[in-house]
Every structure is written in structure tokens, then in C-alpha cells.
Design a protein around this motif. Structure first.
Motif, PDB file in Angstrom:
ATOM      1  N   ALA A  57      -3.388  -6.864   2.282  1.00  0.00           N
ATOM      2  CA  ALA A  57      -2.460  -7.846   1.706  1.00  0.00           C
ATOM      3  C   ALA A  57      -1.564  -7.290   0.605  1.00  0.00           C
ATOM      4  N   ASN A  58      -2.016  -6.277  -0.139  1.00  0.00           N
ATOM      5  CA  ASN A  58      -1.217  -5.715  -1.235  1.00  0.00           C
ATOM      6  C   ASN A  58      -1.842  -4.403  -1.695  1.00  0.00           C
ATOM      7  N   GLY A  59      -1.184  -3.727  -2.618  1.00  0.00           N
ATOM      8  CA  GLY A  59      -1.646  -2.418  -3.080  1.00  0.00           C
ATOM      9  C   GLY A  59      -2.918  -2.484  -3.915  1.00  0.00           C
ATOM     10  N   LEU A  60      -3.035  -3.520  -4.737  1.00  0.00           N
ATOM     11  CA  LEU A  60      -4.255  -3.659  -5.536  1.00  0.00           C
ATOM     12  C   LEU A  60      -5.462  -3.830  -4.612  1.00  0.00           C
ATOM     13  N   ASP A  61      -5.333  -4.704  -3.625  1.00  0.00           N
ATOM     14  CA  ASP A  61      -6.435  -4.896  -2.668  1.00  0.00           C
ATOM     15  C   ASP A  61      -6.781  -3.597  -1.943  1.00  0.00           C
ATOM     16  N   ALA A  62      -5.782  -2.781  -1.650  1.00  0.00           N
ATOM     17  CA  ALA A  62      -6.042  -1.510  -0.954  1.00  0.00           C
ATOM     18  C   ALA A  62      -7.034  -0.681  -1.766  1.00  0.00           C
ATOM     19  N   LEU A  63      -6.768  -0.559  -3.072  1.00  0.00           N
ATOM     20  CA  LEU A  63      -7.651   0.240  -3.932  1.00  0.00           C
ATOM     21  C   LEU A  63      -9.007  -0.447  -4.115  1.00  0.00           C
ATOM     22  N   ILE A  64      -8.991  -1.761  -4.307  1.00  0.00           N
ATOM     23  CA  ILE A  64     -10.246  -2.513  -4.465  1.00  0.00           C
ATOM     24  C   ILE A  64     -11.129  -2.318  -3.230  1.00  0.00           C
ATOM     25  N   ASN A  87      -2.213   6.502 -18.463  1.00  0.00           N
ATOM     26  CA  ASN A  87      -0.854   5.932 -18.521  1.00  0.00           C
ATOM     27  C   ASN A  87      -0.442   5.278 -17.213  1.00  0.00           C
ATOM     28  N   THR A  88      -1.417   5.012 -16.329  1.00  0.00           N
ATOM     29  CA  THR A  88      -1.046   4.444 -15.025  1.00  0.00           C
ATOM     30  C   THR A  88      -0.675   2.975 -15.161  1.00  0.00           C
ATOM     31  N   TYR A  89      -0.088   2.434 -14.088  1.00  0.00           N
ATOM     32  CA  TYR A  89       0.097   0.989 -14.017  1.00  0.00           C
ATOM     33  C   TYR A  89      -1.302   0.367 -13.940  1.00  0.00           C
ATOM     34  N   ILE A  90      -1.463  -0.761 -14.591  1.00  0.00           N
ATOM     35  CA  ILE A  90      -2.779  -1.383 -14.785  1.00  0.00           C
ATOM     36  C   ILE A  90      -3.578  -1.588 -13.487  1.00  0.00           C
ATOM     37  N   ALA A  91      -2.888  -1.764 -12.354  1.00  0.00           N
ATOM     38  CA  ALA A  91      -3.585  -2.060 -11.093  1.00  0.00           C
ATOM     39  C   ALA A  91      -4.600  -0.977 -10.718  1.00  0.00           C
ATOM     40  N   SER A  92      -4.279   0.302 -10.984  1.00  0.00           N
ATOM     41  CA  SER A  92      -5.220   1.382 -10.633  1.00  0.00           C
ATOM     42  C   SER A  92      -6.547   1.161 -11.357  1.00  0.00           C
ATOM     43  N   ILE A  93      -6.458   0.684 -12.578  1.00  0.00           N
ATOM     44  CA  ILE A  93      -7.648   0.484 -13.414  1.00  0.00           C
ATOM     45  C   ILE A  93      -8.371  -0.807 -13.028  1.00  0.00           C
ATOM     46  N   PRO A 133      -6.451   9.787  -8.753  1.00  0.00           N
ATOM     47  CA  PRO A 133      -5.140  10.254  -9.215  1.00  0.00           C
ATOM     48  C   PRO A 133      -4.043   9.292  -8.772  1.00  0.00           C
ATOM     49  N   VAL A 134      -3.045   9.128  -9.623  1.00  0.00           N
ATOM     50  CA  VAL A 134      -1.900   8.265  -9.319  1.00  0.00           C
ATOM     51  C   VAL A 134      -0.670   9.160  -9.269  1.00  0.00           C
ATOM     52  N   HIS A 135       0.021   9.188  -8.144  1.00  0.00           N
ATOM     53  CA  HIS A 135       1.250   9.987  -8.043  1.00  0.00           C
ATOM     54  C   HIS A 135       2.360   9.169  -8.698  1.00  0.00           C
ATOM     55  N   GLU A 159      -6.571   8.407  -3.754  1.00  0.00           N
ATOM     56  CA  GLU A 159      -5.189   8.510  -4.233  1.00  0.00           C
ATOM     57  C   GLU A 159      -4.566   7.124  -4.380  1.00  0.00           C
ATOM     58  N   ASP A 160      -3.886   6.912  -5.498  1.00  0.00           N
ATOM     59  CA  ASP A 160      -3.054   5.716  -5.649  1.00  0.00           C
ATOM     60  C   ASP A 160      -1.632   6.129  -5.280  1.00  0.00           C
ATOM     61  N   CYS A 161      -1.217   5.742  -4.059  1.00  0.00           N
ATOM     62  CA  CYS A 161       0.091   6.141  -3.523  1.00  0.00           C
ATOM     63  C   CYS A 161       1.116   5.008  -3.592  1.00  0.00           C
ATOM     64  N   ALA A 162       0.883   4.046  -4.474  1.00  0.00           N
ATOM     65  CA  ALA A 162       1.760   2.873  -4.544  1.00  0.00           C
ATOM     66  C   ALA A 162       3.210   3.234  -4.863  1.00  0.00           C
ATOM     67  N   GLN A 163       3.432   4.442  -5.461  1.00  0.00           N
ATOM     68  CA  GLN A 163       4.786   4.825  -5.853  1.00  0.00           C
ATOM     69  C   GLN A 163       5.252   6.100  -5.139  1.00  0.00           C
ATOM     70  N   SER A 164       4.507   6.555  -4.119  1.00  0.00           N
ATOM     71  CA  SER A 164       4.774   7.927  -3.647  1.00  0.00           C
ATOM     72  C   SER A 164       4.847   8.082  -2.134  1.00  0.00           C
ATOM     73  N   PHE A 186       3.294  -2.018  -0.613  1.00  0.00           N
ATOM     74  CA  PHE A 186       4.630  -2.257  -0.048  1.00  0.00           C
ATOM     75  C   PHE A 186       5.288  -3.444  -0.745  1.00  0.00           C
ATOM     76  N   TYR A 187       4.944  -3.625  -2.027  1.00  0.00           N
ATOM     77  CA  TYR A 187       5.619  -4.603  -2.892  1.00  0.00           C
ATOM     78  C   TYR A 187       7.132  -4.377  -2.729  1.00  0.00           C
ATOM     79  N   PRO A 188       7.957  -5.440  -2.773  1.00  0.00           N
ATOM     80  CA  PRO A 188       9.376  -5.293  -2.425  1.00  0.00           C
ATOM     81  C   PRO A 188      10.119  -4.157  -3.134  1.00  0.00           C
TER      82      PRO A 188
HETATM   83  C1  LIG Z   1       2.508  -1.409  -7.561  1.00  0.00           C
HETATM   84  C2  LIG Z   1       1.325  -0.630  -7.914  1.00  0.00           C
HETATM   85  C3  LIG Z   1       0.019  -1.029  -7.538  1.00  0.00           C
HETATM   86  C4  LIG Z   1      -0.294  -2.378  -6.978  1.00  0.00           C
HETATM   87  O1  LIG Z   1       0.377  -2.730  -5.842  1.00  0.00           O
HETATM   88  P1  LIG Z   1       0.608  -4.278  -5.480  1.00  0.00           P
HETATM   89  O2  LIG Z   1       1.067  -4.243  -4.075  1.00  0.00           O
HETATM   90  O3  LIG Z   1       1.628  -4.819  -6.436  1.00  0.00           O
HETATM   91  O4  LIG Z   1      -0.713  -4.965  -5.631  1.00  0.00           O
HETATM   92  C5  LIG Z   1      -1.026  -0.153  -7.779  1.00  0.00           C
HETATM   93  N1  LIG Z   1      -0.827   1.024  -8.401  1.00  0.00           N
HETATM   94  C6  LIG Z   1       0.384   1.417  -8.816  1.00  0.00           C
HETATM   95  C7  LIG Z   1       0.526   2.758  -9.478  1.00  0.00           C
HETATM   96  C8  LIG Z   1       1.502   0.605  -8.593  1.00  0.00           C
HETATM   97  O5  LIG Z   1       2.707   1.020  -9.000  1.00  0.00           O
END
Ligand SMILES: *Cc1c(COP(=O)(O)O)cnc(C)c1O
Length: 367
Positions: A57-64, A87-93, A133-135, A159-164, A186-188
Motif C-alpha cells: 500500500a505504501n513505502g512505510l508498509d513496505a519497510l514494516i 538524518n533519514t526521513y522519519i518513516a525509516s525509523i 541504509p537509506v539511499h 534497503e530503504d529505496c523510497a528515494q532511489s 511510489f508516493y506521488p
Molecule cells: C517517502 C519515504 C518513505 C515512506 O514512503 P510512503 O510511501 O510515504 O509511506 C520511507 N522512507 C523514505 C526515505 C522516504 O522518503
């Protein structure tokens, strides 16, 4: 005003194909867990060169879900520690906390904003089970170094690939194919963005993939049989169909961003503006172009006056957030410096040459 990110224009580039995809899904009468999801999963797995891609459903759920699956498999347990950049975006944590594991913050290298491999060793304890690691901003971490530390200590690498999306090392290996599993968003506004929330997990691990597929669907492999106390985190047919359209031009759009980044890197010559350090062209997909400036707020105000919209990624470090009160008294000096000084400049596939000229001109005139 030069917009920071013009999502309207970005999606207008694909309007005809997006409408076609929407009509196909509408007319199919089938909206969840169908052929569009399978098609996109296959395409994205092939793009990352991984055995599996699992839509969620979203990137946070992917990591969870990755961490949750390792718990169900008996690899992780509550109270175990996972190393994550400070210094990552809070979702990784949040993904670690949500599973009742303990996030252990490690500082980044200030020049790349990415996890500093040299600082990981000191953070490893008997409870450490993984490195996450977060790219960040689109640039690959030094994966060879991280993987060798992980191997030495028998740690998983998530890997947190939300930005990469699409970032590659010198051998052409792509983000999402280095560790044991990876989470994508794949947030917009991400490099590959849906028209709503969406995410995915990539992995080459058969057992992990099977476990995640059940967990995201109420914990069920077979309808009405529940092996786990799962959740509902499915990627629906419509978003999958729209993502298939946009995946086709992802590399082209990245190329346009690389050209803009390369102009910023060579033509911004203001000594007060510190440019990001790029190790390898292909390793960066420029989700964000982030500079550091000591008088950041003045600089941002100046650019706003010049009709240039910028954004701070991110204004408050995770350890200073109210949600993590237990960390509020800790100091992470590099992370704090980053949060006080960073500013993201506009970068996207729909920017015009004259907009890029105007941004560079304005920055070089600031004193
Ligand atoms: C956007 C983002 C997420 C979360 O993704 P969502 O789809 O918004 O839940 C996780 N980690 C990083 C580094 C992000 O930039």
C-alpha cells in the motif's frame, strides 16, 4: 513562480496513457490482486533485476512488512536493534519502532548525506540484527562497505529505496538488489510516483517473499486460512496500471534530472552554497538536489523573493521529534547541522532551460 515540483505537469506528460490504463481497469471489473498488479510486479522486478517484487500500500508498509516477516520467521525478535541513519526521513525509523525493535541512530557523512560506514562498527551490539541504509535524496550508499560489515556480523541489510528508484553502482546493479530486501515508495512526489499511495518490496529470498505476501493480505496464503495475524496492505489494480505507464519513462526522466544536476554542479559558483558530493553519475537519481548554506533561512527567503520555490528536507531531525521524546536530550551533531543548513532546489523532468538558468543566476547573485 518556479515550482519546486510540478506534479500536474509531470503527470500531464503521460495523460493519454494514464487515461487508457484507467479505462482498462474500470472496464475489467476487477480492482484488487489481479493482472495489473502481476504485470507491474513483474516489470518492476525485472527493472531492479530481483527475483521478486511485491506490491504494497505504501513505502512505510513496505519497510514494516519486511521487518515483520523476519520476526515471523524467527530471525528478529522484539528488543533487537537495527542500525539506521540519524538524518533519514522519519518513516525509516517508524518501521523499526512499529515492530517493537530498537532503532539505533548512526550519523551520516556530511558530504553525501548517507550513512557513514566507518561509524557503524561502534554501534553494533549483541542485539544488532540488521542495517537499514537509506539511499537518501537518490544517491546510493556505499553498499560494498555496508555489505561487508553486515556479512562480518551476520546482519540483514534492508534497503530503504523510497528515494532511489533506478540508482546503480558501477557494475549497473540497481537499488533494491543489494541487501536482503528493500522497500520502495511510489508516493506521488517520488521518482516513480503513483496517483495516490503505493509501495513495493523487492527481494531474492523465496521464503521471505512468501511470508510477506501472506502478511500483507491478512496473514493468509490461501483464502480464509490465516497463518499470521496479518494486515491489509495491498497495491490496487488502478495504481499498478498507472505505475506501469510511468515506469516506461522513468530512466528518461532521470536522465533529464541528471542534466539539470550536472548544470547545478558546474554552474553554481557561490562560495556560500555547498553542493552535494557525487561519487558516480549513475549512482544518483536526484530525487532531491540538496545544498547546504549556513544562513539557510535567509537564502530560502531570497529565492522566494526571486520567485523560486524551495523545500527543506528535513527541518527537524528524528531525535528531536516529539514522537521520540526518549531521544530529545541526545546530540547527533552532523545530523543537526544538516537539518539546520539543507535546502532542496527545484529539479524535475518538466523544468525548462530558462528556469534552470534563472535558478543558477539567482543563486550566483546572492551574497
Ligand atoms: C517517502 C519515504 C518513505 C515512506 O514512503 P510512503 O510511501 O510515504 O509511506 C520511507 N522512507 C523514505 C526515505 C522516504 O522518503
Amino acid at each position: 513562480m518556479i515550482k519546486f515540483l510540478d506534479l500536474y505537469q509531470i503527470n500531464q506528460m503521460h495523460k493519454t496513457q494514464l487515461i487508457e490504463a484507467f479505462e482498462r481497469v474500470l472496464d475489467s471489473g476487477w480492482y484488487i490482486m489481479g493482472s495489473e498488479l502481476k504485470k507491474f510486479e513483474n516489470e518492476f522486478a525485472s527493472y531492479c533485476d530481483t527475483k521478486y517484487c511485491i506490491g504494497v500500500a505504501n513505502g512505510l508498509d513496505a519497510l514494516i512488512l519486511i521487518i515483520r516477516a523476519y520476526k515471523e520467521l524467527g530471525v528478529f525478535k522484539e528488543g533487537d536493534e537495527i542500525i539506521v541513519p540519524s538524518n533519514t526521513y522519519i518513516a525509516s525509523i517508524l518501521a523499526i519502532s512499529a515492530n517493537n525493535l530498537v532503532p539505533v541512530l548512526v550519523e551520516p557523512e556530511i558530504s553525501t548525506y548517507n550513512l557513514d560506514a566507518a561509524k557503524i562498527q561502534a554501534a553494533i551490539t549483541t542485539k544488532t540484527v540488521a542495517i537499514l541504509p537509506v539511499h537518501l535524496y537518490g544517491q546510493l550508499c556505499e553498499m560494498d562497505k555496508l555489505l561487508s560489515i553486515a556479512k562480518q556480523h551476520n546482519l540483514k541489510v534492508i534497503e530503504d529505496c523510497a528515494q532511489s528508484h533506478g540508482a546503480t553502482d558501477s557494475s549497473g546493479k540497481r537499488a533494491g538488489n543489494f541487501g536482503d530486501a528493500a522497500g520502495f515508495s511510489f508516493y506521488p512526489g517520488k521518482n516513480l510516483g503513483a496517483l495516490g499511495d503505493a509501495g513495493a518490496i523487492t527481494t531474492n529470498d523465496d521464503v521471505l517473499a512468501e511470508t510477506i505476501k501472506a502478511l500483507l493480505n491478512y496473514g493468509s496464503h490461501i483464502k480464509y486460512q490465516n497463518k499470521f495475524k496479518g494486515i491489509n496492505s495491498r497495491l490496487d489494480e488502478l495504481q499498478a496500471a498507472l505505475l506501469s505507464v510511468k515506469l516506461k519513462t522513468l530512466d528518461q526522466e532521470t536522465e533529464v534530472k541528471r542534466e539539470i544536476a550536472s548544470r547545478y554542479l558546474t554552474e553554481i559558483k557561490n562560495p556560500k552554497v555547498i553542493l552535494p558530493d557525487v561519487k558516480l553519475q549513475e549512482a544518483h537519481v536526484w530525487h532531491l538536489f540538496v545544498v547546504r548554506v549556513q544562513q539557510r533561512d535567509d537564502f530560502q527567503r531570497y529565492l522566494t523573493e526571486k520567485q523560486i520555490q524551495t523545500v527543506i528536507h528535513y527541518p527537524i531531525p528524528p531525535h528531536k521529534q516529539e514522537a521520540y521524546k526518549e531521544w530529545n536530550n541526545l546530540t547527533y551533531p552532523i545530523s543537526e547541522k544538516i537539518h539546520n543548513e539543507v535546502l532542496s532546489l527545484p529539479i524535475s523532468a518538466v523544468m525548462t532551460t530558462s528556469e534552470v538558468d534563472a535558478i543558477i543566476g539567482a543563486i550566483n547573485k546572492w551574497y
